[in-house]
Design a protein around this motif. Structure first.
Motif, PDB file in Angstrom:
ATOM      1  N   VAL A   1       0.826  -1.218   0.000  1.00  0.00           N
ATOM      2  CA  VAL A   1       0.000   0.000   0.000  1.00  0.00           C
ATOM      3  C   VAL A   1       0.854   1.260   0.000  1.00  0.00           C
ATOM      4  CG1 VAL A   1      -1.712   1.310   1.318  1.00  0.00           C
ATOM      5  CG2 VAL A   1      -1.917  -1.178   1.138  1.00  0.00           C
ATOM      6  N   ASN A   2       1.961   1.234   0.704  1.00  0.00           N
ATOM      7  CA  ASN A   2       2.785   2.436   0.856  1.00  0.00           C
ATOM      8  C   ASN A   2       3.924   2.521  -0.156  1.00  0.00           C
ATOM      9  OD1 ASN A   2       1.290   3.325   3.140  1.00  0.00           O
ATOM     10  ND2 ASN A   2       2.410   1.845   4.419  1.00  0.00           N
ATOM     11  N   GLU A   3       3.896   1.659  -1.162  1.00  0.00           N
ATOM     12  CA  GLU A   3       4.946   1.678  -2.180  1.00  0.00           C
ATOM     13  C   GLU A   3       4.490   2.443  -3.417  1.00  0.00           C
ATOM     14  OE1 GLU A   3       7.973   0.464  -1.854  1.00  0.00           O
ATOM     15  OE2 GLU A   3       7.655  -0.466   0.107  1.00  0.00           O
ATOM     16  N   LYS A   4       5.459   2.970  -4.152  1.00  0.00           N
ATOM     17  CA  LYS A   4       5.181   3.577  -5.445  1.00  0.00           C
ATOM     18  C   LYS A   4       5.219   2.497  -6.526  1.00  0.00           C
ATOM     19  CE  LYS A   4       4.678   7.800  -4.008  1.00  0.00           C
ATOM     20  NZ  LYS A   4       3.378   8.493  -4.096  1.00  0.00           N
ATOM     21  N   TYR A   5       5.131   2.906  -7.793  1.00  0.00           N
ATOM     22  CA  TYR A   5       5.013   1.947  -8.899  1.00  0.00           C
ATOM     23  C   TYR A   5       6.119   0.898  -8.873  1.00  0.00           C
ATOM     24  CZ  TYR A   5       4.926   0.010 -13.601  1.00  0.00           C
ATOM     25  OH  TYR A   5       4.887  -0.856 -14.662  1.00  0.00           O
ATOM     26  N   ALA A   6       7.366   1.341  -8.706  1.00  0.00           N
ATOM     27  CA  ALA A   6       8.502   0.413  -8.773  1.00  0.00           C
ATOM     28  C   ALA A   6       8.434  -0.659  -7.692  1.00  0.00           C
ATOM     29  CB  ALA A   6       9.813   1.185  -8.665  1.00  0.00           C
ATOM     30  N   GLY A   7       7.762  -0.364  -6.586  1.00  0.00           N
ATOM     31  CA  GLY A   7       7.697  -1.315  -5.481  1.00  0.00           C
ATOM     32  C   GLY A   7       6.383  -2.054  -5.376  1.00  0.00           C
ATOM     33  N   GLN A   8       5.557  -1.999  -6.436  1.00  0.00           N
ATOM     34  CA  GLN A   8       4.235  -2.636  -6.380  1.00  0.00           C
ATOM     35  C   GLN A   8       4.114  -3.857  -7.293  1.00  0.00           C
ATOM     36  OE1 GLN A   8       1.266   0.482  -7.035  1.00  0.00           O
ATOM     37  NE2 GLN A   8       1.038   0.690  -4.814  1.00  0.00           N
ATOM     38  N   GLY A   9       5.212  -4.542  -7.527  1.00  0.00           N
ATOM     39  CA  GLY A   9       5.167  -5.732  -8.374  1.00  0.00           C
ATOM     40  C   GLY A   9       4.284  -6.826  -7.807  1.00  0.00           C
ATOM     41  N   HIS A  10       4.344  -7.028  -6.473  1.00  0.00           N
ATOM     42  CA  HIS A  10       3.508  -8.053  -5.843  1.00  0.00           C
ATOM     43  C   HIS A  10       2.030  -7.665  -5.933  1.00  0.00           C
ATOM     44  CE1 HIS A  10       7.491  -8.232  -3.814  1.00  0.00           C
ATOM     45  NE2 HIS A  10       7.321  -9.535  -3.952  1.00  0.00           N
ATOM     46  N   ARG A  11       1.763  -6.380  -5.742  1.00  0.00           N
ATOM     47  CA  ARG A  11       0.381  -5.888  -5.822  1.00  0.00           C
ATOM     48  C   ARG A  11      -0.168  -6.079  -7.236  1.00  0.00           C
ATOM     49  NH1 ARG A  11      -2.410  -2.220  -2.512  1.00  0.00           N
ATOM     50  NH2 ARG A  11      -4.143  -1.109  -3.533  1.00  0.00           N
ATOM     51  N   ARG A  12       0.652  -5.767  -8.235  1.00  0.00           N
ATOM     52  CA  ARG A  12       0.209  -5.934  -9.624  1.00  0.00           C
ATOM     53  C   ARG A  12      -0.093  -7.399  -9.927  1.00  0.00           C
ATOM     54  NH1 ARG A  12       3.942  -1.768 -10.505  1.00  0.00           N
ATOM     55  NH2 ARG A  12       5.645  -3.210 -10.977  1.00  0.00           N
ATOM     56  N   ASN A  13       0.690  -8.301  -9.363  1.00  0.00           N
ATOM     57  CA  ASN A  13       0.414  -9.726  -9.556  1.00  0.00           C
ATOM     58  C   ASN A  13      -0.950 -10.099  -8.984  1.00  0.00           C
ATOM     59  OD1 ASN A  13       2.182 -11.231 -11.098  1.00  0.00           O
ATOM     60  ND2 ASN A  13       3.591 -11.675  -9.423  1.00  0.00           N
ATOM     61  N   MET A  14      -1.250  -9.632  -7.777  1.00  0.00           N
ATOM     62  CA  MET A  14      -2.518  -9.999  -7.143  1.00  0.00           C
ATOM     63  C   MET A  14      -3.716  -9.383  -7.863  1.00  0.00           C
ATOM     64  SD  MET A  14      -1.950 -10.302  -3.026  1.00  0.00           S
ATOM     65  CE  MET A  14      -1.459  -8.608  -2.691  1.00  0.00           C
ATOM     66  N   LEU A  15      -3.495  -8.267  -8.574  1.00  0.00           N
ATOM     67  CA  LEU A  15      -4.593  -7.592  -9.276  1.00  0.00           C
ATOM     68  C   LEU A  15      -4.545  -7.810 -10.784  1.00  0.00           C
ATOM     69  CD1 LEU A  15      -4.644  -4.172  -7.353  1.00  0.00           C
ATOM     70  CD2 LEU A  15      -6.144  -6.157  -7.020  1.00  0.00           C
ATOM     71  N   ASN A  16      -3.794  -8.792 -11.217  1.00  0.00           N
ATOM     72  CA  ASN A  16      -3.658  -9.048 -12.653  1.00  0.00           C
ATOM     73  C   ASN A  16      -4.934  -9.707 -13.194  1.00  0.00           C
ATOM     74  OD1 ASN A  16      -2.915 -10.107 -15.245  1.00  0.00           O
ATOM     75  ND2 ASN A  16      -0.768 -10.022 -14.623  1.00  0.00           N
ATOM     76  N   PRO A  17      -5.565  -9.120 -14.222  1.00  0.00           N
ATOM     77  CA  PRO A  17      -6.811  -9.684 -14.756  1.00  0.00           C
ATOM     78  C   PRO A  17      -6.609 -10.941 -15.593  1.00  0.00           C
ATOM     79  CG  PRO A  17      -6.139  -7.783 -16.051  1.00  0.00           C
ATOM     80  CD  PRO A  17      -5.200  -7.853 -14.887  1.00  0.00           C
ATOM     81  N   ASN A  18      -5.369 -11.292 -15.907  1.00  0.00           N
ATOM     82  CA  ASN A  18      -5.107 -12.453 -16.767  1.00  0.00           C
ATOM     83  C   ASN A  18      -5.181 -13.784 -16.025  1.00  0.00           C
ATOM     84  OD1 ASN A  18      -4.577 -11.012 -19.204  1.00  0.00           O
ATOM     85  ND2 ASN A  18      -2.575 -10.422 -18.380  1.00  0.00           N
TER      86      ASN A  18
END
Length: 433
Positions: free
Chosen positions: A255-272
């Motif tokens: 939650v407190n990370e910027k784009y570069a630190g949100q790789g795990h978040r992007r994985n959990m929210l990946n629509p694929n």
């Protein structure tokens, strides 16, 4: 006479034309035979076996694994190898067309450089040679570690992930960190029990090497391929030190990370993705977590949760084990290396003041030790060492005349500066002259 002659010519011409017309229905048959023959020749000429493409050579526990792409029209493949660029190619294997890899169990010399080339074939038609590909052999050791799993708590994370995907906080920073971009209508992820087994393996592996690269030197997704897991998309998140599923999940949210630190978040929210699985291992009091995501069309049968200690075998690919020794010792790991296959005698003969022997090549051996005794079942001592995997004969000159001796041969290979021995050969008797 002229009329008759002319008429006759006309009649003959008419007869010839009639004959031609009568024969015309048969003409396509004759033409078909001719065309058919031409087509057959044309097919033979046009049947080209595509040139194979070697995609990868990987170091495996039992040798070098050579992989290649399917070549059009190939019903089989010849695998060639050489160790020097000036040496001729040596045929290693003749494989059927549905086989796209070859495990070379004889490419075991530590630091050895091996070059491979593939030819496809269809009957007597051969493809062009593939572009050669070279690999250096590094030893791959098998490591057994006792892992305590806690899969009940791991499975609880699925609900957290799905609540997150279907909730109101499905935002991600854009690449410039100027805007929070929301993703909507994300599907819930089904729990995949086959994928869970892979996540459990990865949880054990990151206890040994905390990285998306596995201890065997391959990337994390190779674990899916090795398990024949069918997928089009996949993602992995890893973490350690968090004692509960909730704590690990919240760390993955970033939650407190910027784009570069949100790789795990992007994985959990990946629509694929349409499935997920979680692995949770506890090793020496430290908790390790793995989230795996995938898109698959395969069904997954339910399995009971694992909350016990299991021995897990992993593989380490490195030319230097020293970087792992401290970790392996702390984990109580047992290390083993693949031993060469057994050799056997081809012939042995006694002469005046010497015994001469020849033996078969042992697959995976880089050398041989020769043992001798004057007793059949005891008293054997090493009398010679052959350090070349290509030399398959030995002459023992330190023998007495007119005496009976017994010999056996032990193949070995070198890994991490240590000799790994195969089983000894049969014992052979010889009498000198």
């Amino acid at each position: 006479m002229k009329k008759s002659h002319i008429f006759t010519h006309k009649k003959i011409l008419s007869i010839l034309l009639a004959a031609a017309l009568l024969l015309s229905p048969a003409a396509p048959c004759g033409g078909a035979l001719s065309v058919g023959a031409k087509e057959e020749v044309k097919k033979t000429v046009e049947l080209v076996v595509a040139k194979p493409v070697i995609t990868e050579i990987s170091n495996e526990y039992k040798g070098l694994l050579v992989s290649w792409k399917q070549a059009d029209n190939a019903l089989g493949y010849y695998v060639f190898r050489r160790q020097k660029s000036s040496a001729p190619w040596e045929l290693q294997a003749d494989l059927p067309g549905d086989t796209l890899s070859y495990l070379d169990k004889d490419a075991m010399k530590e630091g050895g450089i091996y070059t491979y080339m593939i030819k496809g074939y269809n009957g007597e038609i051969l493809s062009e040679e593939s572009a050669p590909k070279t690999a250096t052999r590094f030893p791959v050791s098998k490591v057994g570690i006792n892992i305590k799993y806690a899969q009940k708590s791991a499975r609880n994370m699925q609900k957290m992930i799905n609540d997150f995907r279907t909730g109101k906080d499905t935002w991600l920073w854009n690449e410039t960190n100027t805007k929070q971009v929301y993703t909507y209508d994300l599907n819930k992820l089904a729990y995949d029990y086959k994928l869970e087994k892979i996540a459990m393996l990865r949880a054990a592996e990151i206890a040994l090497k905390f990285n998306h690269e596995r201890p065997n030197g391959r990337m994390c997704f190779s674990a899916l391929d090795e398990s024949d897991y069918n997928y089009t998309y996949a993602g992995e998140n890893i973490a350690y030190g968090y004692k509960t599923a909730k704590a690990a999940f919240e760390a993955f949210q970033e939650v407190n990370e910027k784009y570069a630190g949100q790789g795990h978040r992007r994985n959990m929210l990946n629509p694929n993705y349409n499935v997920c699985a979680i692995g949770h291992a506890k090793v020496k009091g430290v908790h390790y977590w793995v989230q795996l995501f995938a898109n698959t069309t395969d069904d997954s049968d339910y399995t009971k949760t694992v909350s016990t200690t299991k021995k897990v075998n992993m593989y380490i690919s490195t030319d230097d084990l020293s970087s792992y020794k401290k970790t392996l010792k702390s984990l109580g790991a047992k290390i083993s290396d693949y031993a060469p296959q057994k050799t056997s005698f081809v012939a042995i003969a006694g002469f005046k003041g010497k015994a001469v022997m020849a033996y078969n090549k042992a697959i995976g051996a880089t050398g041989y030790e020769i043992y001798r005794s004057d007793k059949k079942k005891s008293g054997f001592k090493k009398v010679g060492t052959i350090t070349s995997q290509l030399k398959l004969e030995y002459t023992d000159r330190k023998v007495s005349r007119k005496k009976k001796y017994y010999y056996y041969i032990v193949p070995y290979r070198v890994a991490h500066d240590e000799r790994i021995y195969g089983k000894k050969s049969e014992t052979k008797e010889v009498k000198t002259k």
